[in-house]
Design a protein around this motif. Structure first.
Motif, PDB file in Angstrom:
ATOM      1  N   VAL A 145      22.416 -10.268   6.897  1.00 46.41           N
ATOM      2  CA  VAL A 145      21.132 -10.029   7.513  1.00 46.41           C
ATOM      3  C   VAL A 145      20.174  -9.238   6.535  1.00 46.41           C
ATOM      4  N   TYR A 146      19.029  -9.815   6.178  1.00 45.08           N
ATOM      5  CA  TYR A 146      17.973  -9.082   5.756  1.00 45.08           C
ATOM      6  C   TYR A 146      16.852  -8.720   6.555  1.00 45.08           C
ATOM      7  N   ASP A 147      16.601  -7.518   6.630  1.00 50.04           N
ATOM      8  CA  ASP A 147      15.496  -6.907   7.440  1.00 50.04           C
ATOM      9  C   ASP A 147      14.547  -6.228   6.482  1.00 50.04           C
ATOM     10  N   ILE A 148      13.252  -6.902   6.822  1.00 54.05           N
ATOM     11  CA  ILE A 148      12.028  -6.139   6.219  1.00 54.05           C
ATOM     12  C   ILE A 148      11.239  -5.528   7.094  1.00 54.05           C
ATOM     13  N   PHE A 149      10.706  -4.436   6.764  1.00 53.71           N
ATOM     14  CA  PHE A 149       9.883  -3.666   7.460  1.00 53.71           C
ATOM     15  C   PHE A 149       8.650  -3.214   6.882  1.00 53.71           C
ATOM     16  N   ARG A 150       7.359  -3.166   7.688  1.00 51.42           N
ATOM     17  CA  ARG A 150       6.355  -2.528   7.042  1.00 51.42           C
ATOM     18  C   ARG A 150       6.067  -1.093   7.883  1.00 51.42           C
ATOM     19  N   ALA A 151       5.969  -0.101   6.970  1.00 51.31           N
ATOM     20  CA  ALA A 151       5.613   0.740   7.731  1.00 51.31           C
ATOM     21  C   ALA A 151       4.134   1.373   7.804  1.00 51.31           C
ATOM     22  N   LYS A 152       3.421   1.947   8.723  1.00 45.07           N
ATOM     23  CA  LYS A 152       1.922   2.481   8.705  1.00 45.07           C
ATOM     24  C   LYS A 152       2.229   3.822   9.530  1.00 45.07           C
ATOM     25  N   ASN A 153       1.498   4.816   8.954  1.00 45.28           N
ATOM     26  CA  ASN A 153       1.280   5.932   9.321  1.00 45.28           C
ATOM     27  C   ASN A 153       2.663   6.854   9.982  1.00 45.28           C
ATOM     28  N   GLY A 189      12.585  -0.059  -1.154  1.00 45.51           N
ATOM     29  CA  GLY A 189      11.360  -0.150  -0.708  1.00 45.51           C
ATOM     30  C   GLY A 189      10.290  -0.034  -1.828  1.00 45.51           C
ATOM     31  N   GLU A 190       9.110  -0.306  -1.768  1.00 44.78           N
ATOM     32  CA  GLU A 190       8.072  -0.292  -2.445  1.00 44.78           C
ATOM     33  C   GLU A 190       6.643  -0.151  -1.471  1.00 44.78           C
ATOM     34  N   GLY A 191       6.282   1.119  -1.412  1.00 45.86           N
ATOM     35  CA  GLY A 191       4.991   1.467  -0.785  1.00 45.86           C
ATOM     36  C   GLY A 191       5.479   1.444   0.759  1.00 45.86           C
ATOM     37  N   ASN A 192       4.626   0.558   1.585  1.00 49.85           N
ATOM     38  CA  ASN A 192       4.807   0.534   2.744  1.00 49.85           C
ATOM     39  C   ASN A 192       5.706  -0.616   3.320  1.00 49.85           C
ATOM     40  N   PHE A 193       6.325  -1.427   2.447  1.00 51.99           N
ATOM     41  CA  PHE A 193       7.469  -2.372   2.468  1.00 51.99           C
ATOM     42  C   PHE A 193       8.842  -1.901   2.156  1.00 51.99           C
ATOM     43  N   GLU A 212       1.004  -1.202  -0.025  1.00 49.72           N
ATOM     44  CA  GLU A 212       0.160  -0.038   0.039  1.00 49.72           C
ATOM     45  C   GLU A 212       1.016   1.333  -0.044  1.00 49.72           C
ATOM     46  N   ASP A 213       0.366   2.433  -0.130  1.00 54.64           N
ATOM     47  CA  ASP A 213       1.071   3.475   0.150  1.00 54.64           C
ATOM     48  C   ASP A 213       2.151   3.799  -0.780  1.00 54.64           C
ATOM     49  N   LEU A 214       1.967   3.648  -2.065  1.00 55.59           N
ATOM     50  CA  LEU A 214       3.179   3.546  -3.019  1.00 55.59           C
ATOM     51  C   LEU A 214       3.664   5.048  -3.042  1.00 55.59           C
ATOM     52  N   ALA A 215       2.896   6.050  -2.810  1.00 54.54           N
ATOM     53  CA  ALA A 215       3.496   7.347  -2.948  1.00 54.54           C
ATOM     54  C   ALA A 215       4.385   7.823  -1.703  1.00 54.54           C
ATOM     55  N   GLN A 216       4.226   6.979  -0.829  1.00 60.73           N
ATOM     56  CA  GLN A 216       5.198   6.995   0.295  1.00 60.73           C
ATOM     57  C   GLN A 216       6.555   6.280   0.486  1.00 60.73           C
ATOM     58  N   THR A 217       6.715   5.688  -0.619  1.00 56.62           N
ATOM     59  CA  THR A 217       7.820   4.720  -0.746  1.00 56.62           C
ATOM     60  C   THR A 217       9.230   5.621  -0.420  1.00 56.62           C
ATOM     61  N   VAL A 218       9.630   6.642  -0.853  1.00 55.09           N
ATOM     62  CA  VAL A 218      10.777   7.563  -0.619  1.00 55.09           C
ATOM     63  C   VAL A 218      10.991   7.619   0.998  1.00 55.09           C
ATOM     64  N   GLU A 219       9.337   8.255   1.574  1.00 54.17           N
ATOM     65  CA  GLU A 219       9.380   8.602   2.788  1.00 54.17           C
ATOM     66  C   GLU A 219       9.722   7.490   3.916  1.00 54.17           C
ATOM     67  N   ASN A 220       9.151   6.150   3.522  1.00 51.84           N
ATOM     68  CA  ASN A 220       9.375   4.952   4.199  1.00 51.84           C
ATOM     69  C   ASN A 220      10.672   4.411   4.326  1.00 51.84           C
ATOM     70  N   LYS A 221      11.424   4.588   2.864  1.00 47.31           N
ATOM     71  CA  LYS A 221      12.917   3.956   2.939  1.00 47.31           C
ATOM     72  C   LYS A 221      13.630   5.038   3.884  1.00 47.31           C
ATOM     73  N   GLN A 222      13.220   6.157   3.979  1.00 47.82           N
ATOM     74  CA  GLN A 222      14.073   7.324   4.805  1.00 47.82           C
ATOM     75  C   GLN A 222      13.892   7.125   6.412  1.00 47.82           C
ATOM     76  N   LEU A 223      12.523   6.796   6.485  1.00 46.05           N
ATOM     77  CA  LEU A 223      12.203   6.388   8.026  1.00 46.05           C
ATOM     78  C   LEU A 223      13.011   5.026   8.459  1.00 46.05           C
ATOM     79  N   VAL A 224      13.111   4.236   7.470  1.00 48.83           N
ATOM     80  CA  VAL A 224      13.929   3.052   7.711  1.00 48.83           C
ATOM     81  C   VAL A 224      15.479   3.380   7.888  1.00 48.83           C
ATOM     82  N   ALA A 225      16.056   4.266   7.078  1.00 45.41           N
ATOM     83  CA  ALA A 225      17.400   4.586   6.971  1.00 45.41           C
ATOM     84  C   ALA A 225      17.619   5.424   8.501  1.00 45.41           C
ATOM     85  N   ALA A 226      16.550   6.098   8.847  1.00 45.11           N
ATOM     86  CA  ALA A 226      16.936   7.023  10.000  1.00 45.11           C
ATOM     87  C   ALA A 226      16.776   5.906  11.274  1.00 45.11           C
TER      88      ALA A 226
END
Length: 232
Positions: free
Chosen positions: A200-208, A180-184, A129-143
């Motif tokens: 190590v491969y970590d996978i996150f799902r972002a929400k809100n 990233g792709e959307g919320n993943f 979901e939330d494909l428009a937030q892909t860049v933001e979610n990648k930045q969240l994980v990087a932070a």
């Protein structure tokens, strides 16, 4: 006809090469300059063909009721596949990462971890979901990797890794790719723990705007591999 987008290409290739055990379609899906990072397979297209021929000789397992692919991410010319695989009487969590070039598989990395008997470490959400937030979610994980702040985790954050204690679980951790792709979002890392080197491969799902769910696959890097490319 091969599908146009990279994720569809990878899924079609896996279905034919691994699922149908059909090495005859290697030229259709695999680039001539294919680079292998798996610790169990020789380098190049010829190494892959050799592994597929060996797989073809093994007794076929009963066809699974569902696809082993649990979730997938496409980010540019990279595609990640997260799978729940039954093999040789064991349940394995697997991450495969592919780089595509000219519509063909050009490079491959993977990690495999045996699942504990009491926990399925691949369960959880799968819908992108939330494909428009892909860049933001990648930045969240990087932070979060720069500073594992609990404030970046959702109140109901859940990790499907029973040992998860944030990136700080490792003595050393180096991030190599964030896709990233959307919320993943997937993070590919090399790490060291108690003197043992691993991937190590970590996978996150972002929400809100927070991290809500997590999966991990870890594999020790063997001292000897059938190619000089390393696992990263």
């Amino acid at each position: 006809m091969i599908p146009a987008n990279n994720k569809a290409i990878v899924l079609a290739a896996l279905k034919q090469l691994i699922g149908a055990r059909n090495p005859d379609v290697t030229d259709t899906y695999v680039h001539d300059s294919y680079i292998q990072h798996s610790p169990l397979v020789k380098d190049g297209k010829t190494g892959l063909q050799e592994a597929l021929q060996q797989l073809k000789k093994m007794p076929a397992a009963p066809a699974p009721a569902t696809s082993p692919v649990v979730r997938s991410i496409e980010d540019g010319h990279f595609v990640m596949i997260h799978m729940d695989v039954a093999f040789m009487g064991k349940k394995m969590a697997v991450v495969d990462l592919y780089r595509l070039e000219g519509g063909k598989l050009a490079e491959h990395w993977d990690a495999t971890q045996e699942q504990p008997g009491e926990v399925n470490i691949t369960h959880g959400a799968t819908t992108i979901e939330d494909l428009a937030q892909t860049v933001e979610n990648k930045q969240l994980v990087a932070a979060f990797y720069r500073q594992p702040d609990a404030a970046l985790l959702a109140p109901d954050f859940v990790s499907h890794d029973p040992l998860y204690t944030s990136p700080g679980l490792f003595d050393q951790l180096t991030v190599h790719r964030i896709l990233g792709e959307g919320n993943f979002v997937m993070v590919q890392c090399s790490a060291e723990r108690n003197g043992v080197n691993m991937v190590v491969y970590d996978i996150f799902r972002a929400k809100n705007h927070l991290l809500a769910e997590h999966w991990r696959v870890v594999q020790v890097i063997p001292a000897v591999m059938p190619h000089p490319n390393g696992m990263i």
